[in-house]
Design a protein around this motif. Sequence first.
Motif, short mmCIF file in Angstrom:
data_model
loop_
_atom_site.label_atom_id
_atom_site.label_comp_id
_atom_site.label_asym_id
_atom_site.label_seq_id
_atom_site.Cartn_x
_atom_site.Cartn_y
_atom_site.Cartn_z
N SER A 289 0.83 -1.21 0.00
CA SER A 289 0.00 0.00 0.00
C SER A 289 0.86 1.26 0.00
CB SER A 289 -0.94 0.00 1.21
OG SER A 289 -0.21 0.09 2.42
N LYS A 290 2.04 1.20 0.63
CA LYS A 290 2.95 2.35 0.60
C LYS A 290 3.44 2.62 -0.82
CE LYS A 290 3.39 3.71 4.94
NZ LYS A 290 3.11 5.10 5.35
N GLU A 291 3.71 1.54 -1.56
CA GLU A 291 4.14 1.72 -2.94
C GLU A 291 3.03 2.35 -3.78
OE1 GLU A 291 5.66 -0.85 -6.80
OE2 GLU A 291 5.34 -1.83 -4.86
N LEU A 292 1.78 1.86 -3.61
CA LEU A 292 0.65 2.44 -4.34
C LEU A 292 0.42 3.90 -3.94
CD1 LEU A 292 -1.90 -0.53 -4.18
CD2 LEU A 292 -0.21 -0.01 -5.95
N GLN A 293 0.59 4.18 -2.66
CA GLN A 293 0.44 5.55 -2.17
C GLN A 293 1.47 6.47 -2.82
OE1 GLN A 293 0.54 5.94 2.09
NE2 GLN A 293 1.11 8.11 1.99
N SER A 294 2.66 5.97 -3.00
CA SER A 294 3.71 6.81 -3.59
C SER A 294 3.38 7.20 -5.03
CB SER A 294 5.05 6.08 -3.54
OG SER A 294 5.02 4.92 -4.35
N ILE A 295 2.67 6.33 -5.74
CA ILE A 295 2.27 6.66 -7.12
C ILE A 295 1.28 7.81 -7.12
CG2 ILE A 295 1.15 5.77 -9.20
CD1 ILE A 295 2.12 2.99 -8.43
N VAL A 296 0.30 7.75 -6.22
CA VAL A 296 -0.69 8.82 -6.15
C VAL A 296 -0.05 10.13 -5.71
CG1 VAL A 296 -2.88 9.53 -5.09
CG2 VAL A 296 -2.49 7.12 -5.64
N GLU A 297 0.90 10.05 -4.78
CA GLU A 297 1.54 11.25 -4.26
C GLU A 297 2.35 11.98 -5.32
OE1 GLU A 297 3.69 9.79 -0.90
OE2 GLU A 297 2.10 10.37 0.52
N ARG A 298 2.79 11.28 -6.35
CA ARG A 298 3.51 11.96 -7.41
C ARG A 298 2.62 12.98 -8.14
NH1 ARG A 298 5.52 6.83 -9.24
NH2 ARG A 298 4.42 7.15 -11.22
N GLN B 13 -2.47 -0.03 -12.92
CA GLN B 13 -3.82 0.53 -13.03
C GLN B 13 -3.88 1.93 -12.40
OE1 GLN B 13 -6.66 0.00 -14.39
NE2 GLN B 13 -8.01 1.31 -13.18
N ILE B 14 -3.28 2.09 -11.24
CA ILE B 14 -3.29 3.39 -10.58
C ILE B 14 -2.54 4.42 -11.41
CG2 ILE B 14 -2.49 4.65 -8.55
CD1 ILE B 14 -3.15 2.28 -6.87
N GLU B 15 -1.44 4.00 -11.99
CA GLU B 15 -0.66 4.92 -12.83
C GLU B 15 -1.49 5.40 -14.02
OE1 GLU B 15 2.31 7.27 -13.65
OE2 GLU B 15 2.70 5.74 -12.12
N LYS B 16 -2.23 4.51 -14.66
CA LYS B 16 -3.06 4.90 -15.79
C LYS B 16 -4.15 5.89 -15.38
CE LYS B 16 -2.57 0.66 -18.55
NZ LYS B 16 -3.29 -0.51 -19.12
N TYR C 17 -5.03 0.41 1.33
CA TYR C 17 -4.59 -0.67 2.22
C TYR C 17 -5.47 -1.90 2.07
CZ TYR C 17 -3.14 -3.07 6.48
OH TYR C 17 -2.67 -4.00 7.37
N ARG C 18 -6.79 -1.69 1.95
CA ARG C 18 -7.71 -2.82 1.85
C ARG C 18 -7.64 -3.52 0.49
NH1 ARG C 18 -11.34 0.96 3.90
NH2 ARG C 18 -12.34 1.00 1.85
N ASN C 19 -7.26 -2.80 -0.55
CA ASN C 19 -7.33 -3.35 -1.91
C ASN C 19 -5.97 -3.61 -2.55
OD1 ASN C 19 -10.39 -3.09 -2.87
ND2 ASN C 19 -9.89 -1.31 -1.59
N CYS C 20 -4.93 -3.64 -1.76
CA CYS C 20 -3.60 -3.85 -2.33
C CYS C 20 -3.24 -5.32 -2.47
CB CYS C 20 -2.54 -3.13 -1.50
SG CYS C 20 -2.31 -3.81 0.16
N LYS C 21 -3.98 -6.23 -1.85
CA LYS C 21 -3.69 -7.66 -1.93
C LYS C 21 -4.99 -8.42 -2.12
CE LYS C 21 -0.59 -9.84 0.17
NZ LYS C 21 0.18 -10.58 1.18
#
Length: 598
Positions: A94-103, A135-138, A122-126
Amino acid sequence: QTSHNHPCRMTPLLGLECRVYMAFALLLGMPVYSPHGGIASAFVRGFKGTLMKHRSRIRVAAKLKVAESDSDERSMSPERTIVEIERISRSAISKELQSIVERYVGSMTPSDGWSRTLNYLYRNCKGENSISSKQIEKVMSYLSSCLEPNVMRHILQSTPRILRRSVPTQLEPTWKFLCELYPPNLRNEALLRKPELLVTRGIGYQADELNLMHVYLSQELKLSRQQLKKLQATHPTLFQVPVHKILPIVEYLRKCVSCAHTGEPCQGSEELQELEVTKVLAKLIVLHPQLLQLSLEKNIKPRLEYIQRRCYLANSDISRLLNSSAAGILALNVQRNLGLKVDFVETTLFGSTIRDLPIDQDKALQELRSCILAHPQILGLSLEDNLQVKARFFDSIDPSLSARILKRAPAVFSLSLNENIVPTVSFLAKIWCIPNFYASQLSNGSNTEQQGGKNGSNSLGTLLSEYPNILTLSLPRNIVPTVSFFNKTGFIELDSEWRTVTPTTKTMLRGRYIAASLYSRLLPRWHFVLDHLNRNVTETESGQQVPLHILAGTTDATFCKRFNVSHAEYEEYKKIAIPKLKFSYELDSWLNPPSGLA
């Protein structure tokens, strides 16, 4: 026991727990001791690939965790070890996914309103339906290209599920639709007000349910393309509902409209063809699409049955109610809304509810039924801000006026008090010579008698109750032109302030005369008399020869009989004269507008 300086020592374990335990030890770079080394190695090799994807993240996070627990040297059970593995792994991903959004949006902290988004990641990362970093990047890349930063932040904070939406099949069609629907200056305002617009199925989405709903509404209920577009813009959530869920509601309403659900013959039901029933349903859905999103068993049926039972309605009456524009009352709560309004109508008409009346309950029920059928929209009006305020205004003129208006012209209660009712009553008070009438004070509940509200036997309340439908007419388009006609033709004489000069009972303009159609009745009859019967007299002289009740208050047949002319001849005259008379009279009124109207 497990720590950073103790090798992972294992007792024999079984199944998945053993594999997870050994794989975790391997990822941390610690040896695995087991009396069944060969089996353990096979377990590890078989399970290692599933965790290898996030090996580096888990190793770093787990070593940090082990270092934190070094001081107490706590022993960990296999079950607790598995929970720790899951938690550490989920947190790292979830920290990695969060870092994408924070960019794209900057720092994300709970204090800045990001709690919902962080919990969602956090709930949807696994898991089987986990959201990927790709997907988040797109999604973030597309949103940043379309939206302003503050709008994007607001949408992500309030509706984080947008991160799951497909860009080509969902977000792009939706954004294109919103661009067509809203101008640029209103688009961001609309998204700030309703951030869920971009994730609501039915707003531009190319989805199967949307296509099915379009097909059903257009093919089965015959809705036009314009009607569908309007529904899609005003009630997009309707297109989220699967078609199979609205089918029972539509069929129930269809039976109610055609009265087929009772087996009783409805008036005109034999002539009511299927196409006509479909037209009624289409009109109902366009006006009240929210009904299709209600529960049939919990909402629509109980409310319709309550209205029928409480208001003494027959099955044919239900069909009439649904055919009107009042079907939206089925979306109202019975206890907190409909029941209170029916109590108000009964109390206004009879002084108490019908169940508290000692006698004549059947007669009261028939009067209640007539009132509701005449204007069922009254049950959809606000009780405190609308019905009660107008009832106090009418009762300030006459204590029984609100009851008489509700009984004979309930549609008056749907008009605006300040924009329609008060100006009309004030103007009529001038015509009827009610002295010292102050509409502004009346609207606050003052008593008319203290303001000189009576003029002989003709009080304002009595004159209004004789024909209360006059209050439903437009003051500038109906009442003022008609009164001006009577003034020009000599039936009354008005001063510059629109007050009757030397009023008498004979010159009193009753409400039913003022409500007579100017272009379909008064002007044709008046000019017919001038053109065919009194060619050499002036308008005022002719007015003295035509009784007012004949001119304004009788049927065409009675008018022709009074002047001994053929009804067919008069009908032919009207066909030719009405368009010319309407044009000339409107032109004269435009060139010489009435003055003194307050």
